[in-house]
Enzyme design. Structure first.
Site, PDB file in Angstrom:
ATOM      1  N   ASN A   1       0.876  -1.172   0.000  1.00  0.00           N
ATOM      2  CA  ASN A   1       0.000   0.000   0.000  1.00  0.00           C
ATOM      3  C   ASN A   1       0.911   1.220   0.000  1.00  0.00           C
ATOM      4  O   ASN A   1       1.404   1.645   1.042  1.00  0.00           O
ATOM      5  CB  ASN A   1      -0.909  -0.012   1.229  1.00  0.00           C
TER       6      ASN A   1
ATOM      7  N   ARG B   1      -2.720  -2.065  -3.476  1.00  0.00           N
ATOM      8  CA  ARG B   1      -3.907  -1.241  -3.283  1.00  0.00           C
ATOM      9  C   ARG B   1      -3.833  -0.078  -4.267  1.00  0.00           C
ATOM     10  O   ARG B   1      -2.855   0.659  -4.319  1.00  0.00           O
ATOM     11  CB  ARG B   1      -3.972  -0.688  -1.872  1.00  0.00           C
TER      12      ARG B   1
ATOM     13  N   HIS C   1     -12.633   3.067  -0.100  1.00  0.00           N
ATOM     14  CA  HIS C   1     -12.533   2.117   1.022  1.00  0.00           C
ATOM     15  C   HIS C   1     -13.233   0.794   0.692  1.00  0.00           C
ATOM     16  O   HIS C   1     -13.659   0.069   1.592  1.00  0.00           O
ATOM     17  CB  HIS C   1     -13.157   2.690   2.313  1.00  0.00           C
TER      18      HIS C   1
ATOM     19  N   GLU D   1      -7.881  -4.835   5.354  1.00  0.00           N
ATOM     20  CA  GLU D   1      -7.819  -4.572   3.922  1.00  0.00           C
ATOM     21  C   GLU D   1      -6.697  -5.358   3.255  1.00  0.00           C
ATOM     22  O   GLU D   1      -6.836  -5.810   2.113  1.00  0.00           O
ATOM     23  CB  GLU D   1      -7.632  -3.068   3.688  1.00  0.00           C
TER      24      GLU D   1
END
Length: 401
Positions: free
Chosen positions: A11, A93, A182, A386
């Site tokens: 990320n 991500r 999100h 996540e």
């Protein structure tokens, strides 16, 4: 098809890289860490190995390539380097996928070019995500790189929920619509809530409240997202740490024409100097609560404004869904602030929503319900993951190829 069982999740932010190495056989986190303040003299790498004490490196990391090479070195020291045959893929991500990317996608030059084309609608996020992908591809050009998009879970929004009421030709020309963000968190939490309640996600209606420094809400009907609070950008919706959330669009024209502010100054105001920070000078909810409890009026206003906006969305999503089985709180504030959960759910017994004060006050790392046993709607605290969701989606994709 790859035979490895591990996925490295990256990320990449503008000046940071978060990472986790996950074994997909059991979902175990083998290692994780964070490189922050990339490009600054006081850079920091914190690595959490599978066993033993965390390892900290304090030095300058000139760029994301240097940072990721350092991460690779830490993993190699744990005998889990990027050259390991156990590594099946690297999952990335990516914040904005537009209308094209509605599922996890193998990164190619064409895919990267399209992600780059979306930078104008995610200028704070997509550039950093792209950098992370580019560096990872250089380090392991033979390994599948999978982009998992924050917007993908919200691609199921019905057209009447996704459209803004502006001229359709203009909207289509500039790709203006509500995308939501999100998404990996909302997807993970809605499924985890179903597991917690022993229900099939396909039969459960859930309102997910992802409350962190960035905050968003979603209405999930039978596992499918039908509404979400963020829009074309992550600025729309709830009051956040530094973002305003919903404002009258005319505010922009007023500040430009009357206040003499440039578009960039207004952008900075709404994204970085608003929300809790703008209302009381603090964007840490723990400090806001402490100050409000000590009687500081600006902190109380910030807390009340934050809660009021969530309640507005909660009531609206109740109407959209028609039947609500659960409300799930997640992310930093949602998981840790009993005060926020209690205030959001106060006086909603007529809707079947309430919290048990004792259950709500308990701090626990696991998923749990904080509503009374008689409550018609389960109120749950569900830690988000996540990275695990990204790893699952990346692993499933490379094993399907």
């Amino acid at each position: 098809m790859t035979t490895g069982t591990r996925v490295l999740v990256l990320n990449a932010g503008s000046s940071s890289v978060k990472y986790q190495l996950i074994d997909m056989l059991d979902g175990a986190k083998l290692a994780s860490g964070l490189v922050e303040r990339i490009g600054e003299a006081n850079g920091r790498l914190l690595h959490l190995p599978p066993t033993g004490e965390p390892r900290e490196t304090l030095r300058r990391f000139d760029g994301h390539d240097v940072a990721l090479e350092a991460v690779a070195g830490e993993l190699a020291a744990d005998l889990m380097g990027l050259d390991s045959p156990e590594l099946a893929a690297i999952g990335h991500r990516v914040v904005h996928g537009g209308l094209r990317f509605t599922r996890p996608t193998l990164v190619t030059d064409a895919v990267l070019a399209e992600i780059r084309r979306l930078i104008p609608v995610a200028p704070l996020h997509n550039p950093a995500n792209i950098t992370g992908i580019e560096v990872a591809r250089k380090l392991r050009p033979d390994l599948p790189q999978v982009a998992v998009f924050d917007t993908a879970f919200h691609a199921t929004l019905p057209e009447h929920a996704a459209r803004y009421a502006i001229d359709r030709r203009t909207a289509d020309e500039h790709r203006v619509r509500r995308y939501g963000f999100h998404g990996t968190s909302h997807q993970y939490v809605s499924r985890a809530t179903a597991r917690l309640l022993g229900r099939d996600p396909a039969e459960l209606n859930v309102i997910v409240l992802h409350l962190g420094n960035g905050a968003s809400a979603s209405a999930v009907a039978g596992g499918v997202c039908v509404e979400t609070s963020m829009g074309l950008t992550p600025l729309e919706g709830l009051v956040m740490g530094t973002r305003s959330g919903d404002v009258d669009p005319g505010l922009v024209f007023h500040l430009h024409r009357v206040g003499g502010m440039s578009i960039d100054e207004i952008d900075d105001l709404l994204n970085r100097r608003s929300g809790l920070l703008g209302l009381c000078g603090d964007n840490d909810m723990r400090e806001v609560v402490r100050r409000a409890q000590e009687g500081e009026e600006d902190a109380k206003l910030a807390f009340d404004s934050y809660v009021h906006r969530i309640r507005r969305y909660l009531g609206g999503y109740y109407a959209v869904l028609g039947r609500v089985d659960a409300v799930a709180f997640t992310a930093g504030v949602g998981e840790n602030s009993a005060e926020v959960r209690a205030a959001v759910c106060a006086n909603l017994e007529e809707l079947g929503i309430s919290v048990d004060p004792e259950l709500n006050a308990v701090r626990s790392p696991g998923a749990r319900t904080v509503s009374p046993s008689y409550s018609r709607v389960a109120v749950a605290v569900v830690p988000t993951d996540e990275e695990l969701e990204i790893a699952r989606q990346a692993f499933a994709l490379v094993h399907a190829v």
